[in-house]
Every structure is written in structure tokens, then in C-alpha cells.
Design a protein around this motif. Structure first.
Motif, short mmCIF file in Angstrom:
data_model
loop_
_atom_site.label_atom_id
_atom_site.label_comp_id
_atom_site.label_asym_id
_atom_site.label_seq_id
_atom_site.Cartn_x
_atom_site.Cartn_y
_atom_site.Cartn_z
N GLU A 89 16.82 -5.04 -14.67
CA GLU A 89 18.25 -5.02 -14.97
C GLU A 89 19.03 -5.92 -14.01
O GLU A 89 19.92 -6.67 -14.44
CB GLU A 89 18.77 -3.58 -14.88
CG GLU A 89 20.19 -3.41 -15.37
CD GLU A 89 20.56 -1.96 -15.58
OE1 GLU A 89 21.58 -1.71 -16.24
OE2 GLU A 89 19.83 -1.08 -15.09
N ARG A 90 18.71 -5.89 -12.72
CA ARG A 90 19.42 -6.73 -11.76
C ARG A 90 19.06 -8.21 -11.97
O ARG A 90 19.86 -9.09 -11.65
CB ARG A 90 19.10 -6.30 -10.33
CG ARG A 90 19.60 -4.91 -9.97
CD ARG A 90 21.06 -4.89 -9.57
NE ARG A 90 21.46 -3.57 -9.11
CZ ARG A 90 21.47 -3.18 -7.84
NH1 ARG A 90 21.10 -4.04 -6.89
NH2 ARG A 90 21.83 -1.97 -7.50
N VAL A 92 18.72 -9.66 -14.83
CA VAL A 92 19.62 -10.11 -15.90
C VAL A 92 21.00 -10.40 -15.33
O VAL A 92 21.61 -11.43 -15.63
CB VAL A 92 19.69 -9.05 -17.02
CG1 VAL A 92 20.73 -9.45 -18.06
CG2 VAL A 92 18.33 -8.88 -17.68
N ALA A 93 21.48 -9.50 -14.48
CA ALA A 93 22.81 -9.69 -13.89
C ALA A 93 22.87 -10.95 -13.03
O ALA A 93 23.90 -11.65 -13.00
CB ALA A 93 23.19 -8.47 -13.06
N ALA A 94 21.76 -11.26 -12.33
CA ALA A 94 21.76 -12.38 -11.39
C ALA A 94 21.43 -13.71 -12.02
O ALA A 94 21.93 -14.76 -11.58
CB ALA A 94 20.77 -12.09 -10.25
N ARG A 95 20.58 -13.71 -13.07
CA ARG A 95 20.00 -14.97 -13.52
C ARG A 95 20.28 -15.34 -14.98
O ARG A 95 20.08 -16.48 -15.36
CB ARG A 95 18.49 -14.93 -13.31
CG ARG A 95 18.04 -14.90 -11.84
CD ARG A 95 18.06 -16.29 -11.24
NE ARG A 95 17.73 -16.31 -9.83
CZ ARG A 95 16.51 -16.45 -9.35
NH1 ARG A 95 15.47 -16.54 -10.17
NH2 ARG A 95 16.31 -16.48 -8.05
N GLU A 97 22.38 -16.13 -18.25
CA GLU A 97 23.71 -16.51 -18.72
C GLU A 97 23.91 -16.09 -20.18
O GLU A 97 24.93 -15.49 -20.53
CB GLU A 97 23.90 -18.01 -18.57
CG GLU A 97 23.93 -18.48 -17.11
CD GLU A 97 24.19 -19.97 -17.00
OE1 GLU A 97 24.42 -20.63 -18.04
OE2 GLU A 97 24.15 -20.49 -15.86
N ARG A 99 22.89 -13.67 -22.61
CA ARG A 99 22.17 -12.39 -22.69
C ARG A 99 21.67 -12.10 -24.10
O ARG A 99 20.61 -11.51 -24.27
CB ARG A 99 23.04 -11.26 -22.17
CG ARG A 99 23.37 -11.42 -20.70
CD ARG A 99 23.93 -10.17 -20.09
NE ARG A 99 24.28 -10.40 -18.69
CZ ARG A 99 24.74 -9.48 -17.87
NH1 ARG A 99 24.94 -8.24 -18.32
NH2 ARG A 99 25.04 -9.76 -16.62
N TRP A 126 15.33 0.93 -17.80
CA TRP A 126 16.05 -0.20 -18.39
C TRP A 126 15.36 -0.67 -19.68
O TRP A 126 16.03 -0.89 -20.71
CB TRP A 126 16.13 -1.33 -17.36
CG TRP A 126 16.62 -2.63 -17.90
CD1 TRP A 126 17.89 -2.92 -18.34
CD2 TRP A 126 15.86 -3.84 -18.07
NE1 TRP A 126 17.95 -4.23 -18.76
CE2 TRP A 126 16.73 -4.81 -18.60
CE3 TRP A 126 14.54 -4.18 -17.79
CZ2 TRP A 126 16.32 -6.12 -18.88
CZ3 TRP A 126 14.13 -5.48 -18.07
CH2 TRP A 126 14.99 -6.43 -18.60
N ARG A 238 17.98 -9.20 -4.12
CA ARG A 238 19.04 -9.10 -5.13
C ARG A 238 18.51 -8.45 -6.41
O ARG A 238 19.27 -7.82 -7.14
CB ARG A 238 19.58 -10.50 -5.43
CG ARG A 238 20.38 -11.10 -4.28
CD ARG A 238 20.89 -12.49 -4.64
NE ARG A 238 21.89 -12.96 -3.69
CZ ARG A 238 21.62 -13.63 -2.57
NH1 ARG A 238 20.34 -13.92 -2.28
NH2 ARG A 238 22.58 -14.01 -1.76
N PHE A 239 17.24 -8.66 -6.72
CA PHE A 239 16.57 -7.94 -7.80
C PHE A 239 15.10 -7.84 -7.44
O PHE A 239 14.56 -8.68 -6.73
CB PHE A 239 16.77 -8.62 -9.17
CG PHE A 239 16.33 -10.05 -9.25
CD1 PHE A 239 15.04 -10.38 -9.64
CD2 PHE A 239 17.21 -11.08 -8.96
CE1 PHE A 239 14.64 -11.71 -9.73
CE2 PHE A 239 16.83 -12.40 -9.06
CZ PHE A 239 15.53 -12.73 -9.43
N ASP A 262 16.86 -2.27 -8.38
CA ASP A 262 15.76 -1.99 -9.32
C ASP A 262 14.70 -1.08 -8.69
O ASP A 262 15.01 0.02 -8.25
CB ASP A 262 15.15 -3.31 -9.80
CG ASP A 262 16.17 -4.24 -10.45
OD1 ASP A 262 16.95 -3.76 -11.26
OD2 ASP A 262 16.18 -5.44 -10.13
#
Length: 335
Positions: A89-90, A92-95, A97, A99, A126, A238-239, A262
Motif C-alpha cells: 500500500e505504501r 502505491v502512495a510513494a511510486r 502515478e 493508479r 491490502w 518509506r515502504f 507496511d
């Protein structure tokens, strides 16, 4: 049974170390485990003679979709398992664009497998929300050979406290956050030792500004030897779908300070210390306040938990393979 493991990761990182341990640990019964190297983007799957199961450790990407689709077609009656080592999940948030495009990719790819294996409970939650029904989802936390870590003696620093950060020099690992956090701290009894290499090294060295408390130790050919020189392990990721370094640190009896990204949240539930605010300011506050004597409590229980994780890893893989061998195989509708 003959189980084939397909992998397109050429480096000797966590995926290949896990595979090496898996095939050694559970390949002692009547089944044979074969590791097959795949070139990312190749169009046709390999011939897998007598395959009872095929386990994918491949990267799910558009470049690999023709291969995965052809794999399902060629082995239509063979149980196909995919282990999701990369996404969370993290991540996706970080990398990610676009989705919608990314979720279309994962939905299409996962539909071609009979089972999807998540590498942590957090990643599994997730995947269950977004892509995979509970009937096709398994959670098996990975493991690598831990004997060298169990053999390390407890460490009691006579001088400065050495905080180790081990892994690729990539923005994922958050080593820049850690460096900036220490740079802002007035503590002079702490050293940060970074073990690794990668494209972020030049930037990390610039961030360190030649601070004598920050030491770049280079690539760690032996992770256990690197950990032997550390009092504490830091993981400001970060993830992180799982976080093998945390398990290795537990086996070595080293405390872990981590973000809750995560799968690291699962390690925190098992005794790692939550840094809380995973920003430079958050790490500065933590480093200014922490006492090694306090966070060292529970060294023996950490080693015990790592031993239990090693046994659970083998048990869950054996149970999954046996269950798929015994159950009638039904083709996925997407196949």
C-alpha cells in the motif's frame, strides 16, 4: 512432486536468499524444488518437465504479462502460485502515478494464479481489499538462513552506540531520513553505519556533509558480519512489504527501530520499536531521547521469536503445497 520456482531477479538480494533457504529447508521430503531463471520480458515460458506446482517470484509488470499469460495457458492444469515480493500500500502512495492503470495490471495478473502469497499480514490486508479474495490469498512471511545471526553474541558497547542501516541505497529505504535526523541531533555518543550501495549513494554522502558520526561501510557481503558490529538496527523505510533485515536483527538479538510502513508494522507488533514520526525531525526527537539500556530489554525473546518465524515459514509452505496437491485443480475463469 516437482515444484518449479520462476525468478527474474538476477541479484542476490532478499528474494534469492529466501528462495535458497526455502529450497534447502523444505526440499528434504519426497518433492524436488527447481529454481528457474527467467529473463524479464521474455515471451514464452520455459518447459517444466513433470511440474506439480509452479511458483512465480516474477515481477508483475506490463513487460512480463505476455509471459505470465502464456504460462497459465501452457500449464492450465497445474497449480500456479504467485509470491508478491514487491508491492504494498505504501509503495502505491510513494511510486505510482496512474493508479487505475496499475490496479488494472495487478488485477489481470493475479487472476491468472490459483494462489497469491502475501509476505506480511499488512500486505495481505491490502491485497484482500483491492485484488484477491480470501479463498485465493495466503500469508507466508519470508525467511532466510538465520544460523549465522543466531550465532552472534549479544553486544554491549564500551564506547559509542553504533546504529546500523543495512540495504540498498534507494529512496525506498529512507536512509536519507535517518542521516538528516542524526545531523540535526546533538548526540555525540552515536554513530550511524550504513551498509550497502546503490544509485542514492552520492546523494546520501552529500547529505552526511562529512559528519564524523556517519560512516559508509560499503556493500555487506555477509549481512551477519555487518550486524555483528552494530548495537541497534534502524529501518526508516518509506515502504516495505515485509522487511527481512528486521527478522535477521531479531535472530541476532539486536533491537530494531523502524517506521510503521507496511510489513514493518508487523515487526513492531513483535517487539521492534516504532520511531513514530518517520521524518528527519521525528528521528531527531527519537535519537535525542533514546537509551540503549531501555531498548535492549527482551533480547532473548527476540531470538526466540525469530526461531518461531523460521519454523512457521517452513510449515506454511509445506501446508500450501500439500493442500494444492490434494485438491482438484479448477481453472481460473480468466485463464
Amino acid at each position: 512432486m516437482t515444484i518449479y520456482h520462476l525468478v527474474d531477479d538476477a541479484g542476490f538480494g532478499g528474494v534469492n536468499r529466501m528462495l535458497d533457504h526455502l529450497t534447502r529447508m523444505i526440499g528434504t521430503r519426497t518433492e524436488a524444488h527447481q529454481i528457474v531463471r527467467i529473463k524479464r520480458g521474455q515471451l514464452s515460458p520455459p518447459r517444466l518437465a513433470g511440474a506439480s506446482h509452479v511458483v512465480s517470484h516474477l515481477s508483475i509488470c506490463w513487460k512480463n504479462m505476455p509471459l505470465i499469460t502464456a504460462l497459465r495457458a501452457r500449464y492450465a492444469e497445474t497449480p500456479l502460485i504467485h509470491v508478491e515480493h514487491s508491492y504494498s500500500e505504501r509503495f502505491v502512495a510513494a511510486r505510482v502515478e496512474n493508479r487505475d492503470r496499475f490496479e488494472t495490471l495487478l488485477s489481470a495478473a493475479y487472476a491468472l494464479f490459483d494462489k497469491i502469497v502475501a509476505v506480511s499480514r499488512q500486505q495481505g490486508q491490502w491485497l484482500a481489499r483491492k485484488f484477491v479474495g480470501d479463498d485465493r490469498l495466503e500469508i507466508i512471511e519470508p525467511c532466510v538462513a538465520l544460523d549465522d545471526f543466531f550465532a552472534l553474541p549479544d553486544r554491549f558497547p564500551a564506547g559509542k552506540i553504533v546504529i546500523g542501516a543495512i540495504g540498498r541505497f534507494d529512496t525506498q529505504k529512507g536512509f536519507d531520513i535517518l542521516i538528516e535526523g542524526l545531523r540535526r541531533s546533538d548526540r555525540q555518543d552515536i554513530e550511524l553505519h550504513l551498509f550497502g550501495c546503490g544509485e542514492e549513494e552520492k546523494r546520501l554522502r552529500k547529505l552526511s556533509e562529512n559528519d564524523p558520526r556517519i560512516v559508509f561501510r560499503g556493500y555487506a557481503k555477509s549481512p551477519a558480519a555487518a550486524m555483528a558490529s552494530c548495537d541497534v538496527i534502524a529501518m526508516p523505510s518509506r515502504f516495505e512489504p515485509y522487511g527481512l533485515v528486521a527478522l535477521e536483527a531479531m535472530a541476532a538479538g539486536r533491537p530494531v527501530i523502524a517506521s510503521d510502513a507496511d510489513g514493518l508494522a508487523g515487526h513492531i507488533e513483535n517487539g521492534a520499536i516504532n520511531v513514530g514520526d518517520n521524518t528527519p525531525q521525528g528521528w531527531t526527537r527519537f535519537l535525542d531521547a533514546f537509551e540503549l539500556r531501555t531498548i535492549r530489554r527482551g533480547d532473548a525473546s527476540r531470538r526466540r521469536q525469530a526461531r518461531e518465524a523460521e519454523q512457521l515459514f517452513a510449515h506454511r509452505w509445506l501446508a500450501l503445497l500439500d493442500a494444492l496437491a490434494e485438491e482438484p485443480h479448477h481453472l481460473q475463469s480468466a485463464a
